[in-house]
Write an enzyme that holds these catalytic residues in place. Structure first.
Site, PDB file in Angstrom:
ATOM      1  NE  ARG A 211     -10.250   4.647   5.119  1.00 57.70           N
ATOM      2  CZ  ARG A 211      -9.447   4.984   6.126  1.00 57.70           C
ATOM      3  NH1 ARG A 211      -8.150   4.745   6.073  1.00 57.70           N
ATOM      4  NH2 ARG A 211      -9.934   5.565   7.202  1.00 57.70           N
ATOM      5  CG  PHE A 227       2.858   1.619   1.646  1.00 50.83           C
ATOM      6  CD1 PHE A 227       4.042   1.196   2.238  1.00 50.83           C
ATOM      7  CD2 PHE A 227       2.914   2.215   0.396  1.00 50.83           C
ATOM      8  CE1 PHE A 227       5.263   1.394   1.592  1.00 50.83           C
ATOM      9  CE2 PHE A 227       4.127   2.409  -0.260  1.00 50.83           C
ATOM     10  CZ  PHE A 227       5.306   2.007   0.341  1.00 50.83           C
ATOM     11  CG  ASP A 249       1.180  -3.323   5.290  1.00 47.72           C
ATOM     12  OD1 ASP A 249       0.638  -2.199   5.232  1.00 47.72           O
ATOM     13  OD2 ASP A 249       2.034  -3.614   6.156  1.00 47.72           O
ATOM     14  CB  SER A 250       6.335  -4.973   4.907  1.00 45.74           C
ATOM     15  OG  SER A 250       6.122  -3.829   5.705  1.00 45.74           O
ATOM     16  CG  ASP A 300      -1.701   6.099   2.982  1.00 46.82           C
ATOM     17  OD1 ASP A 300      -1.053   7.143   3.187  1.00 46.82           O
ATOM     18  OD2 ASP A 300      -2.557   5.660   3.782  1.00 46.82           O
ATOM     19  CB  CYS A 340       1.477  10.940   6.426  1.00 48.45           C
ATOM     20  SG  CYS A 340       2.469   9.479   6.730  1.00 48.45           S
TER      21      CYS A 340
HETATM   22  N1  SAH Z   1      -3.491   3.198   3.865  1.00 44.20           N
HETATM   23  C1  SAH Z   1      -3.645   2.698   5.208  1.00 44.20           C
HETATM   24  C2  SAH Z   1      -2.582   3.226   6.164  1.00 44.20           C
HETATM   25  C3  SAH Z   1      -1.150   2.931   5.730  1.00 44.20           C
HETATM   26  S1  SAH Z   1      -0.014   2.956   7.041  1.00 44.20           S
HETATM   27  C4  SAH Z   1      -5.071   2.964   5.694  1.00 44.20           C
HETATM   28  O1  SAH Z   1      -5.833   3.640   4.994  1.00 44.20           O
HETATM   29  O2  SAH Z   1      -5.420   2.503   6.778  1.00 44.20           O
HETATM   30  C5  SAH Z   1       1.462   2.417   6.334  1.00 44.20           C
HETATM   31  C6  SAH Z   1       1.602   0.920   6.192  1.00 44.20           C
HETATM   32  O3  SAH Z   1       2.793   0.682   5.459  1.00 44.20           O
HETATM   33  C7  SAH Z   1       1.734   0.104   7.468  1.00 44.20           C
HETATM   34  O4  SAH Z   1       0.719  -0.861   7.522  1.00 44.20           O
HETATM   35  C8  SAH Z   1       3.119  -0.578   7.372  1.00 44.20           C
HETATM   36  O5  SAH Z   1       3.102  -1.917   7.835  1.00 44.20           O
HETATM   37  C9  SAH Z   1       3.364  -0.552   5.906  1.00 44.20           C
HETATM   38  N2  SAH Z   1       4.762  -0.532   5.444  1.00 44.20           N
HETATM   39  C10 SAH Z   1       5.785   0.227   5.900  1.00 44.20           C
HETATM   40  N3  SAH Z   1       6.880   0.054   5.132  1.00 44.20           N
HETATM   41  C11 SAH Z   1       6.553  -0.832   4.158  1.00 44.20           C
HETATM   42  C12 SAH Z   1       7.228  -1.401   3.040  1.00 44.20           C
HETATM   43  N4  SAH Z   1       8.499  -1.052   2.758  1.00 44.20           N
HETATM   44  N5  SAH Z   1       6.569  -2.248   2.249  1.00 44.20           N
HETATM   45  C13 SAH Z   1       5.283  -2.583   2.506  1.00 44.20           C
HETATM   46  N6  SAH Z   1       4.589  -2.063   3.537  1.00 44.20           N
HETATM   47  C14 SAH Z   1       5.200  -1.212   4.349  1.00 44.20           C
END
Ligand code: SAH
Length: 396
Positions: A211, A227, A249-250, A300, A340
């Site tokens: 970040r 995400f 994000d979803s 991510d 991950c």
């Molecule tokens: N980058 C973030 C962590 C990401 S965790 C950080 O630094 O804190 C992954 C995220 O992806 C979650 O919040 C989850 O809600 C979201 N997610 C999972 N599948 C998804 C999709 N198909 N479309 C959008 N978001 C999604």
């Protein structure tokens, strides 16, 4: 003490100091053991090799506490291991002053199945195997003594406990729930942490350094953070002077958390932020149709491949989003892309991203390989510890 006798040849991984003993490596037990009990690990020549925690329901039948066959596994053992893990982090200047920090990273800190994340004066503890479950009080006591934190929340609700035959366990195991919402300062940005309801232990500490790199790259750029969860990358991009930041994000609650985070950082220009509740796969296709382009894209995603068995489907999903990412990138733009998934190694991930660039018709180069920060060490004998891999790629 009950003896775990290995099948012939199965001592080899122990000589490499790998701490897992699989079901297929165990010849038999001499004696009885309950889940989490300490057993002596002995090879078929009668050599005593280690002391380990017995997990009768798991494919990982035992996890080594110590390769000293005479080690005594007691409260003092956990005090020592916890103190060592803390000392390792205190010695690292990069971690100085961080309010959010992983204190114990399981196998790589000599404590298989134990995760402890510190958020200011609160620790969130996650126990994922029978051994740590049995030693809960010792581990909590050692953490309290070593850190002096006000409270510890146990968040042992990860799916992997099911594989161990363990029920989920959650609740305050030291101190009481705080009156105010928990948050940490992460390199100048305040970020909320929900140890009770958030993902993992409440927050993705593993991406802290990445970040920060985003902040360093963001000045004047149009940023797309896919995400985004509670907006960690987005807020650091704003802190770095991004011209605009679109975050997707979803999850509605995750986006609400992100907006709450933005509100607690009045130094950031909220008018440059746009939040979108959508499926990333769909949203990026819509952006493509609309002809939208970005200078810096962060991908991510969640763990598409929890294990190697899911690798094929996961590979297609990674390919798909990276392909879309390249297509939305301005000339000279940066793609910061992560996996991950334990089931996808760095080499395979890099191949997938390379394939995505070819299909998008873009020449691109890796500027940096990315990983979790130094509070998530990877023991050399435990390569499985390297679950997070990322690439900073620049496309022509
Ligand atoms: N980058 C973030 C962590 C990401 S965790 C950080 O630094 O804190 C992954 C995220 O992806 C979650 O919040 C989850 O809600 C979201 N997610 C999972 N599948 C998804 C999709 N198909 N479309 C959008 N978001 C999604």
């Amino acid at each position: 003490m009950t003896e775990l006798i290995l099948k012939p040849g199965k001592e080899r991984s122990l000589f490499r100091r790998h701490p897992w003993i699989f079901e297929g490596s165990v010849a038999h037990l001499n004696g009885r053991a309950r889940p989490g009990d300490t057993v002596d690990v002995i090879d078929d020549n009668g050599r005593r090799l280690a002391r380990a925690a017995w997990s009768p329901k798991s494919q990982i039948r035992a996890r080594v506490w110590s390769f000293d066959p005479d080690a005594i596994i007691d409260d003092a053992f956990f005090k020592r291991r916890v103190a060592e893990a803390l000392a390792r982090r205190e010695a690292m200047p990069q971690l100085a002053g961080q309010e959010g920090m992983r204190l114990i990273h399981g196998e790589s800190d000599g404590l298989p199945g134990v995760i402890a994340d510190r958020y200011g004066d609160t620790i969130c503890l996650q126990l994922t195997a029978a051994g740590p479950d049995k030693w809960r009080n010792a581990i909590v006591g050692a953490l309290v003594k070593a850190t002096g934190v006000a409270r510890i929340y146990e968040r042992s609700d990860s799916d992997v406990r099911g594989l161990e035959g363990l029920e989920p366990v959650t609740g305050w195991v030291h101190g009481e729930a705080p009156e105010a919402k928990l948050s940490i300062d992460e390199n100048g940005v305040r970020l909320g942490v929900d140890v009770v309801g958030g993902h993992k232990t409440g927050f993705y500490l593993d991406q802290r350094d990445n970040r920060l790199l985003t902040r360093d790259l963001a000045k004047g750029k149009s940023v797309l953070n896919c995400f985004c969860y509670t907006g960690g990358f987005s807020l650091q991009a704003l802190a770095g002077g991004a011209a605009s930041v679109v975050s997707i994000d979803s999850s509605g609650p995750a986006l609400a958390g992100a907006q709450a985070n933005l509100a607690t950082n009045p130094q950031l220009d909220a008018s440059r932020a746009e939040w979108l509740e959508a499926d990333v796969f769909e949203a990026l296709r819509v952006f493509r149709k609309e002809g939208r382009r970005f200078d810096l894209i962060v991908l991510d995603p969640p763990k598409f491949a929890p294990s190697a068995a899911h690798a094929d489907r996961a590979a297609r999903a990674y390919k798909d989003i990276n392909l879309l990412g390249f297509r939305l990138l301005n000339p000279g733009g940066y793609l910061m892309t992560y996996s991950c998934s334990g089931g996808i190694g760095l080499e395979l991930f890099q191949k997938i991203v390379a394939g995505a660039a070819v299909d998008a018709g873009r020449d691109a180069r890796i500027l940096r390989r990315l990983s979790a920060g130094p509070d998530h060490p990877i023991a050399l004998h435990f390569p499985e510890g390297e679950y997070l891999k990322g690439l900073l790629v620049q496309a022509d």
